[in-house]
Scaffold this motif. Structure first.
Motif, short mmCIF file in Angstrom:
data_model
loop_
_atom_site.label_atom_id
_atom_site.label_comp_id
_atom_site.label_asym_id
_atom_site.label_seq_id
_atom_site.Cartn_x
_atom_site.Cartn_y
_atom_site.Cartn_z
N UNK A 21 0.83 -1.20 0.00
CA UNK A 21 0.00 0.00 0.00
C UNK A 21 0.86 1.25 0.00
N UNK A 22 0.20 2.41 -0.10
CA UNK A 22 0.82 3.69 0.18
C UNK A 22 0.70 3.97 1.67
N UNK A 23 1.67 4.61 2.25
CA UNK A 23 1.61 4.99 3.66
C UNK A 23 2.29 6.34 3.82
N UNK A 24 2.01 7.00 4.93
CA UNK A 24 2.64 8.29 5.21
C UNK A 24 3.36 8.21 6.55
N UNK A 25 4.32 9.09 6.72
CA UNK A 25 5.11 9.11 7.96
C UNK A 25 5.58 10.53 8.21
N UNK A 26 5.56 10.94 9.48
CA UNK A 26 6.08 12.26 9.84
C UNK A 26 6.98 12.19 11.07
N UNK A 27 7.54 10.99 11.33
CA UNK A 27 8.41 10.81 12.49
C UNK A 27 9.64 11.72 12.40
N UNK A 28 9.94 12.41 13.48
CA UNK A 28 11.14 13.24 13.56
C UNK A 28 11.89 12.88 14.83
N UNK A 29 13.17 12.55 14.70
CA UNK A 29 13.97 12.25 15.87
C UNK A 29 13.83 10.83 16.39
N UNK A 30 13.47 9.89 15.52
CA UNK A 30 13.37 8.46 15.87
C UNK A 30 12.42 8.23 17.06
N UNK A 31 11.19 8.74 17.02
CA UNK A 31 10.32 8.63 18.19
C UNK A 31 9.63 7.28 18.36
N UNK A 32 9.42 6.55 17.27
CA UNK A 32 8.56 5.37 17.32
C UNK A 32 9.34 4.12 16.94
N UNK A 33 9.20 3.11 17.75
CA UNK A 33 9.85 1.82 17.47
C UNK A 33 8.88 0.95 16.69
N UNK A 34 9.35 0.43 15.53
CA UNK A 34 8.55 -0.46 14.70
C UNK A 34 9.16 -1.85 14.75
N UNK A 35 8.32 -2.85 14.89
CA UNK A 35 8.81 -4.22 14.94
C UNK A 35 7.72 -5.13 14.38
N UNK A 36 8.05 -5.89 13.36
CA UNK A 36 7.05 -6.75 12.74
C UNK A 36 7.59 -8.14 12.47
N UNK A 37 6.67 -9.08 12.37
CA UNK A 37 7.03 -10.45 12.04
C UNK A 37 7.03 -10.64 10.52
N UNK A 38 7.64 -9.68 9.83
CA UNK A 38 7.68 -9.70 8.36
C UNK A 38 8.84 -8.81 7.92
N UNK A 39 9.19 -8.89 6.66
CA UNK A 39 10.13 -7.97 6.05
C UNK A 39 9.34 -6.77 5.52
#
Length: 270
Positions: A21-39
């Motif tokens: 899909x398309x997605x958007x992001x506005x994270x500044x300064x590494x605020x959010x940790x992402x972790x998934x059971x996928x590549x």
């Protein structure tokens, strides 16, 4: 691999796509940790940085990043962020693995990668009502990953990767436009190198001149059309970019030792 690291993926079979899909992001300064059971494969529409595990990678607009499964990631994007194309997937099971860098600076090939992944996203979106579209999206992702895996690694300060990319971009253009006249100067301008350098490096990589490469591809398609269709010989010549029937006959005979019509008759009898 750009000094950034690589992941090992099984690419001898189509991956299993979870999200495209398309997605958007506005994270500044590494605020959010992402972790998934996928590549997670991203084609970025903005510059920024991503921290993958303990490595921080700077990327530009049009770059591709690949986050391994079960490895945390954080983003720090510039200019308020933006949108990106993203595919979450799992590789084929039980397959030999292929090393793939986690960051790809695509340069002139960025639009080609974006086109491939846009097609994957669209096909995945309609897979629920068109089952073959799901298979097409998986095969498309496999092709994209293999394409990324086989692109030349960056050779900082040498320009070798840029030259190799220019040669392969030229070959791809010729493959896709067999019916067009060969204009070496325009091709060189298109890929951003001098005409003489492109001609010399193309011959070094492919073993033939661009003119011979194009002729070989044209005649290969002509042979397929002669055997597999009922198109008139003149129309086949037009489709492969040799509209003059006498010249088509001459070039075909020089390679095959017989005329296009005789080649068709012999192959069909055989």
């Amino acid at each position: 691999m750009d000094g950034i690291g690589a992941v090992e993926l099984g690419l001898h079979g189509p991956p299993r796509i979870r999200t495209a899909t398309w997605a958007s992001i506005d994270d500044a300064g590494f605020p959010t940790r992402y972790l998934g059971d996928h590549y997670a494969l991203h084609v970025h529409g903005y510059p920024g940085r991503v921290r993958i595990g303990d490595r921080t990678v700077g990327f530009g607009q049009g770059d591709v990043t690949l986050t391994p499964r079960r490895v945390p990631s954080w983003y720090d994007v510039d200019g308020g962020g933006g949108s990106h194309l993203v595919v979450h997937f799992l590789p084929a099971d039980g397959q030999a693995t292929v090393p793939l860098a986690v960051h790809h600076r695509l340069g002139r090939d960025a639009s080609a990668a974006a086109s491939m992944i846009e097609r994957i996203v669209f096909q995945h979106r309609v897979a629920g009502r068109e089952p073959l579209a799901g298979l097409a999206s998986s095969v498309g992702l496999q092709n994209l990953l293999l394409w990324l895996a086989t692109r030349p690694a960056a050779a900082a300060g040498t320009g070798r990767a840029d030259i190799r990319e220019a040669v392969e971009a030229t070959a791809r253009f010729l493959d896709l436009h067999l019916d067009r006249p060969l204009a070496v100067g325009q091709l060189a301008e298109r890929v951003g190198v001098s005409q003489n350098l492109l001609a010399r490096q193309f011959r070094r990589v492919h073993g033939v001149t661009m003119h011979r490469y194009l002729l070989d591809r044209r005649l290969a398609l002509a042979r397929e059309l002669l055997v597999g269709t009922d198109l008139p010989v003149g129309e086949i010549g037009r489709r492969i970019g040799i509209a003059d029937p006498h010249y088509f006959n001459k070039r075909f005979r020089a390679v095959e030792g017989t005329s296009p019509s005789a080649y068709r008759a012999r192959k069909r009898v055989g």
